[in-house]
Design an enzyme around this catalytic site. Structure first.
Site, PDB file in Angstrom:
ATOM      1  N   CYS A   2      20.030   9.317   2.170  1.00 36.62           N
ATOM      2  CA  CYS A   2      20.767  10.510   2.561  1.00 36.62           C
ATOM      3  C   CYS A   2      21.983  10.729   1.668  1.00 36.62           C
ATOM      4  O   CYS A   2      22.617   9.784   1.219  1.00 36.62           O
ATOM      5  CB  CYS A   2      21.253  10.368   3.990  1.00 36.62           C
ATOM      6  SG  CYS A   2      19.958   9.934   5.129  1.00 36.62           S
ATOM      7  N   ARG A  27      18.945  11.158  -5.199  1.00 37.96           N
ATOM      8  CA  ARG A  27      18.917  10.008  -4.293  1.00 37.96           C
ATOM      9  C   ARG A  27      17.624   9.966  -3.477  1.00 37.96           C
ATOM     10  O   ARG A  27      17.289   8.931  -2.916  1.00 37.96           O
ATOM     11  CB  ARG A  27      20.114  10.082  -3.329  1.00 37.96           C
ATOM     12  CG  ARG A  27      21.446   9.876  -4.013  1.00 37.96           C
ATOM     13  CD  ARG A  27      22.589  10.216  -3.082  1.00 37.96           C
ATOM     14  NE  ARG A  27      22.703   9.310  -1.970  1.00 37.96           N
ATOM     15  CZ  ARG A  27      23.562   8.301  -1.906  1.00 37.96           C
ATOM     16  NH1 ARG A  27      24.378   8.072  -2.900  1.00 37.96           N
ATOM     17  NH2 ARG A  27      23.620   7.523  -0.852  1.00 37.96           N
ATOM     18  N   TRP A  74      16.981  11.581   4.266  1.00 40.95           N
ATOM     19  CA  TRP A  74      15.767  10.806   3.986  1.00 40.95           C
ATOM     20  C   TRP A  74      15.357  10.216   5.327  1.00 40.95           C
ATOM     21  O   TRP A  74      16.060   9.362   5.877  1.00 40.95           O
ATOM     22  CB  TRP A  74      16.092   9.719   2.967  1.00 40.95           C
ATOM     23  CG  TRP A  74      14.903   9.009   2.411  1.00 40.95           C
ATOM     24  CD1 TRP A  74      14.116   9.414   1.378  1.00 40.95           C
ATOM     25  CD2 TRP A  74      14.384   7.741   2.834  1.00 40.95           C
ATOM     26  NE1 TRP A  74      13.137   8.488   1.140  1.00 40.95           N
ATOM     27  CE2 TRP A  74      13.277   7.447   2.015  1.00 40.95           C
ATOM     28  CE3 TRP A  74      14.745   6.829   3.827  1.00 40.95           C
ATOM     29  CZ2 TRP A  74      12.520   6.296   2.144  1.00 40.95           C
ATOM     30  CZ3 TRP A  74      13.990   5.668   3.967  1.00 40.95           C
ATOM     31  CH2 TRP A  74      12.889   5.413   3.133  1.00 40.95           C
ATOM     32  N   ASN A 100      24.820   9.029   7.201  1.00 35.34           N
ATOM     33  CA  ASN A 100      23.996   8.229   6.305  1.00 35.34           C
ATOM     34  C   ASN A 100      23.991   6.811   6.866  1.00 35.34           C
ATOM     35  O   ASN A 100      25.057   6.259   7.125  1.00 35.34           O
ATOM     36  CB  ASN A 100      24.615   8.265   4.892  1.00 35.34           C
ATOM     37  CG  ASN A 100      23.793   7.507   3.875  1.00 35.34           C
ATOM     38  OD1 ASN A 100      22.684   7.061   4.179  1.00 35.34           O
ATOM     39  ND2 ASN A 100      24.329   7.370   2.675  1.00 35.34           N
ATOM     40  N   GLY A 101      22.819   6.221   7.079  1.00 29.85           N
ATOM     41  CA  GLY A 101      22.752   4.867   7.656  1.00 29.85           C
ATOM     42  C   GLY A 101      21.862   4.886   8.887  1.00 29.85           C
ATOM     43  O   GLY A 101      21.048   5.796   9.067  1.00 29.85           O
ATOM     44  N   GLU A 488       7.192  -4.967 -13.915  1.00 32.40           N
ATOM     45  CA  GLU A 488       7.951  -3.723 -13.996  1.00 32.40           C
ATOM     46  C   GLU A 488       7.036  -2.560 -14.417  1.00 32.40           C
ATOM     47  O   GLU A 488       7.149  -1.454 -13.902  1.00 32.40           O
ATOM     48  CB  GLU A 488       9.123  -3.907 -14.979  1.00 32.40           C
ATOM     49  CG  GLU A 488       9.978  -2.685 -15.235  1.00 32.40           C
ATOM     50  CD  GLU A 488      10.639  -2.104 -13.994  1.00 32.40           C
ATOM     51  OE1 GLU A 488      10.600  -2.737 -12.918  1.00 32.40           O
ATOM     52  OE2 GLU A 488      11.167  -0.989 -14.096  1.00 32.40           O
ATOM     53  N   LYS A 492       6.560   0.791 -12.256  1.00 29.07           N
ATOM     54  CA  LYS A 492       6.858   2.126 -12.794  1.00 29.07           C
ATOM     55  C   LYS A 492       5.664   3.046 -12.610  1.00 29.07           C
ATOM     56  O   LYS A 492       5.811   4.194 -12.190  1.00 29.07           O
ATOM     57  CB  LYS A 492       7.176   2.067 -14.289  1.00 29.07           C
ATOM     58  CG  LYS A 492       8.552   1.677 -14.742  1.00 29.07           C
ATOM     59  CD  LYS A 492       9.687   2.584 -14.435  1.00 29.07           C
ATOM     60  CE  LYS A 492      10.265   2.318 -13.098  1.00 29.07           C
ATOM     61  NZ  LYS A 492      11.328   1.343 -12.973  1.00 29.07           N
ATOM     62  N   GLU A 495       5.120   3.957  -8.854  1.00 26.59           N
ATOM     63  CA  GLU A 495       6.139   4.740  -8.151  1.00 26.59           C
ATOM     64  C   GLU A 495       6.206   6.196  -8.591  1.00 26.59           C
ATOM     65  O   GLU A 495       6.549   7.057  -7.804  1.00 26.59           O
ATOM     66  CB  GLU A 495       7.515   4.073  -8.173  1.00 26.59           C
ATOM     67  CG  GLU A 495       8.197   4.032  -9.497  1.00 26.59           C
ATOM     68  CD  GLU A 495       9.528   3.289  -9.430  1.00 26.59           C
ATOM     69  OE1 GLU A 495      10.167   3.281  -8.378  1.00 26.59           O
ATOM     70  OE2 GLU A 495       9.931   2.731 -10.461  1.00 26.59           O
ATOM     71  N   HIS A 511      -7.747 -17.571 -11.105  1.00 24.27           N
ATOM     72  CA  HIS A 511      -7.643 -18.105  -9.735  1.00 24.27           C
ATOM     73  C   HIS A 511      -7.899 -17.020  -8.687  1.00 24.27           C
ATOM     74  O   HIS A 511      -7.561 -17.191  -7.525  1.00 24.27           O
ATOM     75  CB  HIS A 511      -6.273 -18.758  -9.546  1.00 24.27           C
ATOM     76  CG  HIS A 511      -6.044 -19.861 -10.530  1.00 24.27           C
ATOM     77  ND1 HIS A 511      -6.637 -21.096 -10.409  1.00 24.27           N
ATOM     78  CD2 HIS A 511      -5.351 -19.892 -11.695  1.00 24.27           C
ATOM     79  CE1 HIS A 511      -6.289 -21.858 -11.442  1.00 24.27           C
ATOM     80  NE2 HIS A 511      -5.504 -21.145 -12.238  1.00 24.27           N
ATOM     81  N   LYS A 612      16.780   6.933  -4.380  1.00 26.79           N
ATOM     82  CA  LYS A 612      17.434   6.238  -5.488  1.00 26.79           C
ATOM     83  C   LYS A 612      18.245   5.051  -4.979  1.00 26.79           C
ATOM     84  O   LYS A 612      18.220   3.983  -5.562  1.00 26.79           O
ATOM     85  CB  LYS A 612      18.338   7.221  -6.238  1.00 26.79           C
ATOM     86  CG  LYS A 612      19.076   6.615  -7.424  1.00 26.79           C
ATOM     87  CD  LYS A 612      18.122   6.315  -8.556  1.00 26.79           C
ATOM     88  CE  LYS A 612      18.788   5.647  -9.748  1.00 26.79           C
ATOM     89  NZ  LYS A 612      17.797   4.968 -10.585  1.00 26.79           N
TER      90      LYS A 612
END
Ligand code: F6R
Length: 617
Positions: A2, A27, A74, A100-101, A488, A492, A495, A511, A612
């Site tokens: 948020c 964000r 969000w 926010n939270g 990574e 990438k 996402e 394995h 973000k």
């Protein structure tokens, strides 16, 4: 997550708020809203979806007021719908809040309010109700006091921002475990969840500390602690400007940030090292260090704690610290750390890595370690962020603002920061000759030029992306310093293009994972020249023999051999040091992901479901 912005003291407050929300878009969010307070009404406009939905609605009903607050949400509690979007107004229409939270005890708080109708499914709305109730009981209603009375009832994390009809030009904010910045410039008061929203108005800002409450008006800002005693926030000047937060001709922030990496690495390396004077030792410098070097010399174990991309940078850091400083290192997902019984004591060093410095899992893990008296070193990009303030020492990655949700330049500078910390620990423990340190530092200085050469591969990488853009499943393999980059690369790709991708240590393939390989599978192999190159070639042959197409990332010294075994080889310049190799080899993978996602028409800078800065657990 948020985003919050509040403005008071400008005739075009709502325009300023919408512009601020636009800057907070990076964000991640799924609804947005504003409230205008003109002293007669609290007029709320909020919409699910992107900001265009909100601005479209505002075009039909422009809001004029000198004060207001805005929010991008969000979704956590309640679906991303119009009714769950913030701001929330309590039933009497007197107070509005954005949050926010997470208010963890919202259900019991709701129950405590009795038979009251709630207009949303959120945890946040209850806070507006509670503050409204307090105002009703006051002879001389005062929003600031009402908020202070409610805060002790809340459990969880919050940055809260309120506006009330009783005093329209006063905004009240409160912070606990979620970031909140306040500022005052030219007779206008501001607050926001991060400085990006305010950078167009001022660079002189103050970050509230946990438990602080602020009253913001056109006349100035008053900050107190929870008991109402005057308190000092953390004041600082932002060291970048509006230009740095714009796209500057690139189609996406992500592409701009990929291409900024040579400069970002250069800036991160700048002024880190004092060359030895005759008769003295060379010194490596962190930005802030509040740990006695003698204590660092006695460290017998290191935990690297981070999330996502930052965790992958930490995996490279582990190799560097073990190699140069000779200390055992565990790298751990920050969200797991405090829910087990990690063996931590004053001789354990915790290195917490976070671009934003606001990732709640990383902050909580670091503070769990500090409670057990372990010193914490942060590698952080955002100056003045919570993690940076709470740590005992900070190495800032001078990457500049990273706006795209997918981290790129923060990652490469985090690796550089981890290498510097490896050298620094070797220095304080007397593990390296001055000439060795000087030699490695000189080699690291060559990374930016090598990065420029890697970026020249962009055209070739775009063609590869065309070829592979519809591959449903990609496997990334690597060993040693190639493994974090394989991980990574897979992160990438998934996402931003939503394609399934996984990474494995190349030696683990036999394995189990090799069972997935069939004709047409795509394997991306990290195969730079180095001490594990021959092993990588064997692993490539194994997957090739089972029908996989192999895209190999090699270096000048390994390409000739790779060409015999891979379908396509991307040739990178030789890294100036084997441990610096990941800084170079990740770049083609960032570009592959970028091009695949854009070719597939995805929203590269704001991928679905992601934020973000992850400010909730
Ligand atoms: C991926 C990405 C995330 C972050 C993670 C930690 O591209 O950006 O995985 O790395 O959320 O964020 P910070 O570094 O801000 O703690």
């Amino acid at each position: 997550m948020c985003g919050i912005i509040g403005i008071t003291g400008r005739d075009d407050a709502i325009d300023g708020i919408v512009a601020g929300l636009k800057r907070l878009e990076y964000r991640g969010y799924d609804s947005a809203g504003v409230v205008a307070n003109d002293g007669r009404d609290l007029r709320v406009v909020k919409r699910a979806g992107k900001l265009e939905q909100l601005t479209g609605a505002l075009a039909g009903q422009p809001l004029a007021s000198r004060a207001g607050i805005g929010h991008t949400r969000w979704a956590t509690h309640g679906a991303p719908t119009d009714r769950n979007a913030h701001p929330h107004v309590e039933p009497a229409g007197r107070v509005a809040v954005v949050h926010n939270g997470i208010i963890e005890n919202y259900q019991s708080l709701k129950a405590g309010l009795g038979d009251v109708r709630f207009a949303s499914d959120t945890d946040s709305e209850v806070v507006a109700h509670l503050v409204g109730r307090e105002l009703e009981t006051m002879d001389a209603p005062d929003l600031f006091d009402a908020v202070r009375r409610v805060l002790p009832q809340l459990r969880g994390a919050y940055s809260l921002c309120f506006t009330a009809l009783d005093d329209p030009e006063t905004i009240v904010v409160a912070k606990y475990e979620a970031p909140l910045i306040v500022a005052h410039a030219d007779g206008v008061g501001y607050c926001a969840s991060d400085v990006t929203a305010l950078i167009a108005y001022t660079r002189d800002v103050a970050a509230l500390r946990d438990g602080q409450v602020a009253r913001i008006s056109p006349d100035g800002i008053e900050v107190t602690d929870a008991e109402g005693a005057l308190a000092e926030p953390h004041r600082y000047t932002v060291n970048w400007d509006l230009d740095a937060a714009e796209k500057q001709g690139y189609d996406h922030f992500m592409l701009k940030e990929i291409f900024e990496q040579p400069q970002a690495v250069l800036d991160t390396l700048l002024d880190r090292y004092t060359a030895p004077e005759p008769g003295s030792s060379p010194r490596l410098h962190l930005d802030e260090l509040r740990i006695d070097e003698l204590d660092l010399a006695r460290i017998d174990k290191v935990f690297v704690l981070a999330c996502g991309t930052s965790l992958h940078a930490g995996m490279v850091g582990k190799l560097a610290i073990e190699h140069w400083a000779g200390i055992p290192v565990d790298v751990e997902v920050a969200s797991e750390f405090r829910y087990r019984d990690p063996i931590v004591d004053p001789h354990t060093l915790v290195i917490a890595i976070s671009q934003s410095g606001e990732t709640v899992d990383t902050i909580a893990a670091a503070s769990h370690a500090r409670d057990q008296r372990a010193p914490v070193l942060a590698i952080c990009n955002v100056v003045g962020s919570t993690l940076a303030r709470e740590a005992d020492g900070v190495l800032y990655t001078h990457a500049g603002p990273e706006v795209a949700v997918a981290s790129t330049k923060a990652f490469t500078t985090q690796i550089v920061g981890s290498l510097l910390i490896g050298l620094y620990l070797a220095q304080v423990r007397g593990r390296m000759y001055a000439t060795e340190t000087a030699d490695i530092i000189a080699r690291l200085q060559q990374i930016p030029t090598a990065l420029e050469r890697v970026l020249e591969l962009d055209g070739e990488i775009r063609e590869l992306a065309e070829r592979y853009k519809d591959t449903d499943y990609t496997m990334f393999i690597g060993r040693h310093a190639g493994l974090p980059i394989a991980m990574e690369g897979a992160l990438k790709l998934k996402e931003i293009s939503y394609l399934h991708a996984e990474a494995f240590p190349a030696g683990e393939m036999k394995h189990g994972p090799i069972a997935l390989i069939e004709p047409g599978s795509l394997v991306v192999a990290l195969a730079s020249a180095g001490h594990v190159f021959a092993k990588m070639v064997s692993n490539i042959q194994e997957v090739r023999a089972r029908g996989a197409s192999v895209l190999a990332l090699g270096t000048d010294g390994s390409t000739a051999e790779l060409k015999e075994h891979a379908d396509h080889v991307l040739t990178l310049p030789e890294a100036p040091h084997e441990l610096a190799g990941p800084v170079l080899s990740v770049v083609p993978l960032q570009l592959v992901s970028y091009h695949v996602a854009t070719l597939r028409g995805e929203d590269v800078d704001q991928p679905r479901n992601l934020a973000k800065t992850v400010t909730v657990e």
